[in-house]
Design an enzyme around this catalytic site. Sequence first.
Site, PDB file in Angstrom:
ATOM      1  N   VAL A 130       0.834  -1.201   0.000  1.00 49.95           N
ATOM      2  CA  VAL A 130       0.000   0.000   0.000  1.00 49.95           C
ATOM      3  C   VAL A 130       0.869   1.251   0.000  1.00 49.95           C
ATOM      4  O   VAL A 130       0.577   2.228  -0.704  1.00 49.95           O
ATOM      5  CB  VAL A 130      -0.951  -0.004   1.212  1.00 49.95           C
ATOM      6  CG1 VAL A 130      -1.611   1.364   1.406  1.00 49.95           C
ATOM      7  CG2 VAL A 130      -2.034  -1.071   1.027  1.00 49.95           C
ATOM      8  N   GLU A 131       1.939   1.232   0.767  1.00 49.01           N
ATOM      9  CA  GLU A 131       2.774   2.424   0.901  1.00 49.01           C
ATOM     10  C   GLU A 131       3.563   2.751  -0.368  1.00 49.01           C
ATOM     11  O   GLU A 131       3.593   3.906  -0.808  1.00 49.01           O
ATOM     12  CB  GLU A 131       3.748   2.259   2.080  1.00 49.01           C
ATOM     13  CG  GLU A 131       3.088   2.319   3.447  1.00 49.01           C
ATOM     14  CD  GLU A 131       2.573   3.703   3.796  1.00 49.01           C
ATOM     15  OE1 GLU A 131       3.051   4.684   3.199  1.00 49.01           O
ATOM     16  OE2 GLU A 131       1.670   3.805   4.654  1.00 49.01           O
TER      17      GLU A 131
END
Length: 336
Positions: A130-131
């Site tokens: 996600v990051e």
Amino acid sequence: MHALRNWTARAFVGVGLAGLLGGGAQALAADYQDSPQVTEFVEEMTRDYGFASEQLYALFAEVERKQAILDAISRPAEKVKPWKEYRPIFITDKRIAQGVEFWNKHQAALEKAEAEYGVPPQFIVAIIGVETFYGGNTGSWRVMDALSTLAFDYPPRAPFFRKELREFLMLTREEQVDPITLKGSYAGAMGLPQFMPSSFRAYAVDFDGDGHINIWSNPTDAIGSVASYFKRHGWQAGGQVASRVEVSGARVDEGLTQGLDPVKNVAELRALGWNSKDALAEDVPVTAFRLEGAEGDEYWFGLPNFYTITRYNRSVMYAMAVNQLAELLVEARGNR
């Protein structure tokens, strides 16, 4: 990363005669020349943390003020997307497939992290996915430029970014890394897991035992660091993250949590019409929330491990995206 044999090796790079003789302020580049804030910051770092002023002035001579960063952070916040629009940004076939590849490639480090910190591989992989899309997008701004610009030219949050700038300089000294070479987001978040400098110094770990912590290009250190962060923020090994809930009655909205901190437990919420199909202990504190899903409203309990994920990013939808990506990674990996 660009390691230095000695952090002070850059002390005289870019320093003119004035810097060597103690008139360091004159050595600054135009972006920060004669800046009282920079002078005050250098004095603080020299007095309180043992840095050499000529070393810091040499560094700031290379720092550039970035108007694009100020524009980005000052831009009005976008309207918060509903869950039905937010989820597809992070839950994609490509992110799942590359997550499985990342998991398989770094299986040994992930298993070690679970053994030491109690955090299952899928959640570590999901955070990194996600990051930064597993390291594919870690940011292109020089961290030194980003933090300096925000520390000295963005008054609304200057104290925060000044603290992060201080932490950044300390971590580069500790890791013997050239600070001008490290890159990250426009806000100074760094590496595969996007740690701010203060989080790096508090939670990042040398997980491969090579004597340095490198979350920029060493996935093993990044994996251990995410697990360390979760453990230090209360992750419970073997614990569930979220539980779907069915609601009924006129008092349902009374159960919705304001903010993220859990203020009611399962029993109290059941009395308000919230019922989970999972067997949950009555006294477990939960974050109770409603999401606007593609097929209508969804009601959820966020359990203690859910709250831990929100310590990484203070957003219910972020934590749900991480949780659901983690579940889909397990499913996809099991089908191969």
